[in-house]
Design an enzyme around this catalytic site. Structure first.
Site, PDB file in Angstrom:
ATOM      1  N   GLU A 183      65.198  51.152  34.884  1.00  0.00           N
ATOM      2  CA  GLU A 183      64.978  52.013  36.060  1.00  0.00           C
ATOM      3  C   GLU A 183      65.949  53.188  36.067  1.00  0.00           C
ATOM      4  OE1 GLU A 183      65.122  49.705  39.655  1.00  0.00           O
ATOM      5  OE2 GLU A 183      63.348  48.541  39.140  1.00  0.00           O
ATOM      6  N   CYS A 239      62.712  48.157  48.589  1.00  0.00           N
ATOM      7  CA  CYS A 239      63.546  49.336  48.846  1.00  0.00           C
ATOM      8  C   CYS A 239      62.713  50.597  49.053  1.00  0.00           C
ATOM      9  CB  CYS A 239      64.551  49.533  47.714  1.00  0.00           C
ATOM     10  SG  CYS A 239      63.824  49.599  46.069  1.00  0.00           S
TER      11      CYS A 239
END
Length: 328
Positions: A162, A253
């Site tokens: 990521e 998130c």
């Protein structure tokens, strides 16, 4: 520490919006505990969060309360990251914890962690005026903009945790461009503008708002992309096992970050420094701004971005000399 950092931001936003201190007092109580446990004094822990965020939360607490210990604690967490002289074990480049930030020159590791951390460093740089932090964050920003930024204004690649895969590794199909990474990059660029007052940071922020962040939420506002690639072959299920937007994720998130970021956008439209009023973003609306001890009303009428025409009406409460700085 990551979670309470978000709580500090929420508490300050709640206080600013309502004038109530109920949540702010809880945030202060928690931050006071963190300041007792972590710090430079003998007997305190010399460590950092695995996932940055508390740094920018602490700075917001400092700005809301005027209590310098919160700024000092944010600076402590910045200084401890990558500090192998005072810490026996570092988390590594994935968490931007491989070297002191003042010796770093490029963005590495997890893109969301990095964006929050670099925003925190920019806050500390602006509020302390320390040239070491300013030079470091300028170098890292230039590395991202020159070598690691997708055309939509976001960052991160699949297969890189990521995060940043390296210079110019910007494949379309395997672009990660996490919605949270776009938001973190927006927060960082806004702080870079507040530090330097240069329109180039708002250019990046605007690109993120319209292109890097906005695809992460559906028009109905109830389905979300976690990554935002630039290409889809209908085989690579990029969105946590799906090809289309999802109503939720196990790691939640991105949807909650959308809920945080959208209402904050009006706060990026204008800025004030001394007797200068900056017009940064173009969107229809009205603002009342304190400038040089006087109130200035400013109205924008525009169909931007569908039309480039913008009409600004500036109405000071009484005659006052100031500069109106409109981003071109």
């Amino acid at each position: 520490l990551y979670n309470v950092g978000h709580m500090y931001e929420a508490a300050v936003a709640h206080f600013q919006a309502t004038g109530k201190k109920s949540l702010l007092e809880i945030a202060i109580k928690n931050a006071d505990l963190v300041a007792r446990v972590f710090g430079p004094r003998s007997g305190q822990l010399k460590d950092v969060p695995g996932h940055e965020e508390i740094e920018i939360g602490l700075v917001r607490l400092y700005r809301a309360t005027g209590d310098k210990k919160y700024l000092d604690l944010a600076k402590f967490f910045v200084d401890m990251r990558g500090n192998d002289e005072q810490r026996s074990e570092l988390y590594g480049a994935y968490a931007q914890d491989h070297a002191p930030v003042t010796s770093q020159s490029e963005a590495v590791g997890h893109a969301v962690r990095g964006g929050y951390f670099y925003a925190g460093v920019a806050d500390v740089a602006a509020l302390t005026g320390d040239k070491k932090y300013i030079d470091a964050i300028d170098r890292i920003w230039q590395d991202v903009i020159d070598r690691k930024l997708y055309i939509i204004g976001s960052v991160g690649q699949h297969g890189a945790g990521e995060g940043y895969a390296g210079a110019y590794k910007l494949s379309n199909l395997k672009a990660y461009n996490e919605t949270c990474a776009a938001i973190a990059l927006a927060l960082w660029n806004h702080r870079m503008f507040l530090l330097h007052g240069d329109a180039k940071y708002i250019d990046v922020l605007e690109r993120i708002i319209y292109n890097g962040f906005l695809p992460g939420v559906s028009l109905d506002g109830d389905r979300f992309f976690y990554p935002n690639p630039l290409e889809c072959d209908m085989r690579f299920k990029f969105n946590h096992g799906a090809l289309e937007r999802s109503p939720w994720f196990n790691c939640s998130c991105c949807p909650s970050n959308v809920v945080r970021f959208l209402p904050s956008i009006p706060g990026y439209v204008y800025a004030v420094r001394d007797r200068q009023l900056f017009v940064n973003l173009f969107m229809a609306g009205t603002a009342n701004i304190a400038l040089g001890g006087e109130q200035v009303a400013i109205v924008q009428k525009t169909d931007y971005p569908w039309d480039g025409g913008v009409r600004l009406t500036v109405s000071p409460q009484k005659a006052i000399n100031f500069s109106l700085r409109v981003r071109i």
